[in-house]
Design an enzyme around this catalytic site. Structure first.
Site, PDB file in Angstrom:
ATOM      1  N   LYS A 213      40.238 -34.665 -38.888  1.00  0.00           N
ATOM      2  CA  LYS A 213      41.565 -35.191 -39.326  1.00  0.00           C
ATOM      3  C   LYS A 213      42.371 -34.135 -40.335  1.00  0.00           C
ATOM      4  O   LYS A 213      43.736 -34.142 -39.989  1.00  0.00           O
ATOM      5  CB  LYS A 213      41.158 -36.501 -40.146  1.00  0.00           C
ATOM      6  CG  LYS A 213      40.707 -37.702 -39.387  1.00  0.00           C
ATOM      7  CD  LYS A 213      40.222 -38.891 -40.034  1.00  0.00           C
ATOM      8  CE  LYS A 213      39.121 -38.415 -40.825  1.00  0.00           C
ATOM      9  NZ  LYS A 213      37.974 -39.609 -41.178  1.00  0.00           N
TER      10      LYS A 213
ATOM     11  N   SER B 237      33.970 -35.144 -39.188  1.00  0.00           N
ATOM     12  CA  SER B 237      34.778 -36.435 -39.301  1.00  0.00           C
ATOM     13  C   SER B 237      36.297 -36.235 -40.119  1.00  0.00           C
ATOM     14  O   SER B 237      37.302 -36.253 -39.684  1.00  0.00           O
ATOM     15  CB  SER B 237      34.074 -37.492 -39.684  1.00  0.00           C
ATOM     16  OG  SER B 237      34.953 -38.528 -40.133  1.00  0.00           O
TER      17      SER B 237
ATOM     18  N   ASP C 247      37.402 -39.756 -33.664  1.00  0.00           N
ATOM     19  CA  ASP C 247      36.952 -40.290 -35.011  1.00  0.00           C
ATOM     20  C   ASP C 247      36.959 -41.568 -35.385  1.00  0.00           C
ATOM     21  O   ASP C 247      35.863 -42.220 -35.830  1.00  0.00           O
ATOM     22  CB  ASP C 247      37.493 -39.199 -35.999  1.00  0.00           C
ATOM     23  CG  ASP C 247      36.744 -39.479 -37.506  1.00  0.00           C
ATOM     24  OD1 ASP C 247      35.415 -39.284 -37.544  1.00  0.00           O
ATOM     25  OD2 ASP C 247      37.634 -40.194 -38.242  1.00  0.00           O
TER      26      ASP C 247
ATOM     27  N   ARG D  77      29.404 -45.324 -36.452  1.00  0.00           N
ATOM     28  CA  ARG D  77      28.472 -44.584 -37.544  1.00  0.00           C
ATOM     29  C   ARG D  77      28.210 -45.628 -38.652  1.00  0.00           C
ATOM     30  O   ARG D  77      26.977 -46.115 -39.186  1.00  0.00           O
ATOM     31  CB  ARG D  77      29.097 -43.394 -37.922  1.00  0.00           C
ATOM     32  CG  ARG D  77      28.959 -42.315 -37.055  1.00  0.00           C
ATOM     33  CD  ARG D  77      29.693 -41.083 -37.549  1.00  0.00           C
ATOM     34  NE  ARG D  77      29.271 -40.682 -38.813  1.00  0.00           N
ATOM     35  CZ  ARG D  77      30.141 -39.938 -39.683  1.00  0.00           C
ATOM     36  NH1 ARG D  77      31.443 -39.921 -39.306  1.00  0.00           N
ATOM     37  NH2 ARG D  77      29.554 -39.621 -40.785  1.00  0.00           N
TER      38      ARG D  77
HETATM   39  N1  URA Z   1      34.995 -39.830 -44.785  1.00  0.00           N
HETATM   40  C1  URA Z   1      35.474 -39.452 -43.544  1.00  0.00           C
HETATM   41  O1  URA Z   1      36.593 -39.410 -43.039  1.00  0.00           O
HETATM   42  N2  URA Z   1      34.487 -39.451 -42.337  1.00  0.00           N
HETATM   43  C2  URA Z   1      32.987 -39.554 -42.789  1.00  0.00           C
HETATM   44  O2  URA Z   1      32.184 -39.362 -41.984  1.00  0.00           O
HETATM   45  C3  URA Z   1      32.815 -39.994 -44.296  1.00  0.00           C
HETATM   46  C4  URA Z   1      33.870 -39.855 -45.015  1.00  0.00           C
END
Ligand code: URA
Length: 440
Positions: A203, A199, A177, A184
């Site tokens: 986490k 994403s 990520d 991104r």
């Molecule tokens: N926060 C994140 O951790 N990932 C995203 O893609 C957008 C906001």
């Protein structure tokens, strides 16, 4: 660290990009291979950027999003809090909150210690800010001595002794990520629901919390500008959490106007401490209490009264121990910006609009946020608001104070605030409510 090596078949990245470009569905093996190969550097950034854009334009179905999330979790370590015990030896339930990000969103600061009052463990792995939304770690770093980086052992010890920890996520958590998010960010592919959902949830699931409450922001200062997209994002994340065995609930909350009366770092800590002392702005208190109730219910702790724990000082006691445990001095004076400039109401009436995005950009331009990862933030910079939507104002009354150490930044901050304020005739009311919906 228990990263699972990918041992399945290899694929051709160009075939995978073409499949998504042509609105096809990727197989679980293709997705697992893609994430593993990108993390190891076998898929080039330009190929991943093309695939991200195809995903942004053509979407992913639930099974694809679920597989993409699982592959990102498998790219790194998973934390395990199942052995967590109080000093008296009782098992502790873990519960966490994630906000999709907003202006003035300091809720994590009072919330984590508040929830810990009732015996839950709150492992808040947080980030730094990028762009107009502030980062929780940047805010806490305004406290002299406070340290964001903890080892896993320090984190476990603090959770069992204090009940709450807010610290930086280690490099081992979902490394796919980290790499993907950075890509991104520079390829216009942040705003894709499958990519945002996977994403965030990769986490949170890798972090190992048993329960999770998502605060999905809607409005000008949020990723999701409209309610339908916010609802879809919330539903996708709740489903991903539940599939992974995490008891997940989402609230949709308003981000058309900033939360509270401060947007910055030290000034947001100051406001959080006011909330912990039983005062503070109504909207910050309302959302803190609501999220605490949801986090405790999701963790199986029923009948708690978080509002009372803010009023009677129990949450403040945990806050002080939480800050001290990470080297911070809860009694130290916070940094103050060297320069200030006031922004006045242009007319009499009711303040019905104070645009979150404009205030966020102004605070960022004043030095409270960073444009690049390596930028250093100013602890004292930001915007202090003197009125919120709903207030009756008179022409010439102070509406906001802009704060910075570097006065050359005032002009660009003022530009950001042009058109940010809407004043309507007396008797008018602002349109938005704070808590819009709940998705479980
Ligand atoms: N926060 C994140 O951790 N990932 C995203 O893609 C957008 C906001």
């Amino acid at each position: 660290m228990n990263r699972a090596a990918y041992t399945g078949p290899a694929f051709d990245a160009v075939d995978i990009i073409r499949t998504k470009r042509d609105k096809g569905t990727l197989s679980p093996e293709q997705i697992t291979w893609t994430i593993d190969a990108y993390t190891r550097g076998t898929i080039a950034d330009e190929q991943m950027a093309a695939l991200n854009m195809a995903i942004l334009l053509n979407g992913m179905d639930r099974a694809e999003i679920s597989q993409w999330t699982a592959a990102m979790i498998a790219s790194g370590e998973r934390m395990d809090f199942s052995g967590l015990r109080t000093p008296a030896g009782a098992a502790m339930a873990t519960t966490d909150k994630h906000s999709t990000g907003g202006v003035g969103d300091k809720i994590t600061l009072p919330l984590a210690p508040l929830v810990a009052v009732f015996g839950a463990a709150v492992p808040q792995l947080s980030g730094r800010g990028l762009g107009h939304t502030g980062g929780t770690l940047d805010k806490l770093e305004a406290i002299p001595g406070w340290r964001a980086s903890l080892s896993n052992e320090e984190m476990m010890r603090q959770l069992s002794e204090v009940g709450a920890v807010i610290c930086a996520a280690g490099a081992g958590l979902a490394p796919a990520d980290k790499k993907l998010y950075a890509l991104r960010d520079v390829t216009g592919t942040v705003e894709a629901i499958p990519l945002i959902a996977s994403s965030i949830m990769s986490k949170k699931i890798a972090e190992g919390t048993g329960a999770l409450v998502l605060d999905v922001k809607v409005g000008s200062g949020a990723f999701m500008k409209n309610i339908d997209m916010a609802r879809e994002l919330a539903q996708t994340m709740v489903a991903l959490g539940k599939d992974a065995g995490v008891n997940t609930v989402a609230l949709l909350t308003d981000m058309s106007t900033p939360l509270g009366l401060t947007a910055g770092n030290a000034i947001e800590v100051e406001e959080s401490v006011e909330v912990l002392a039983g005062g503070g702005p109504e909207d910050v208190v309302e959302l803190t209490v609501k999220l605490a109730e949801e986090m405790l219910e999701a963790a199986g702790i029923h009948g708690a009264d978080p509002a009372a724990a803010l009023k009677d000082g129990r949450a403040m006691d945990v806050w002080r121990r939480m800050i001290s445990a990470q080297g911070g001095d809860p009694d130290a004076a916070l940094p103050v910006a060297k320069e200030s400039e006031t922004f006045y109401a242009p007319a009499d009436g009711v303040l019905v609009g104070l645009d979150a995005m404009a205030v966020g950009v102004a605070a960022w331009r004043l030095g409270a946020g960073r444009a690049r990862k390596e930028d250093i933030v100013q602890a004292g910079a930001g915007v202090r608001m003197h009125a919120k939507p709903g207030a009756v104002v008179r022409a010439g009354e102070p509406l906001m104070t802009l704060l910075t150490d570097t006065p050359e930044k005032f002009e660009r901050a003022r530009e950001a605030l042009e058109g940010a304020v809407t004043i309507a005739p007396e008797g008018s009311r602002p349109a938005n409510q704070l808590i819009i919906d709940r998705i479980a």
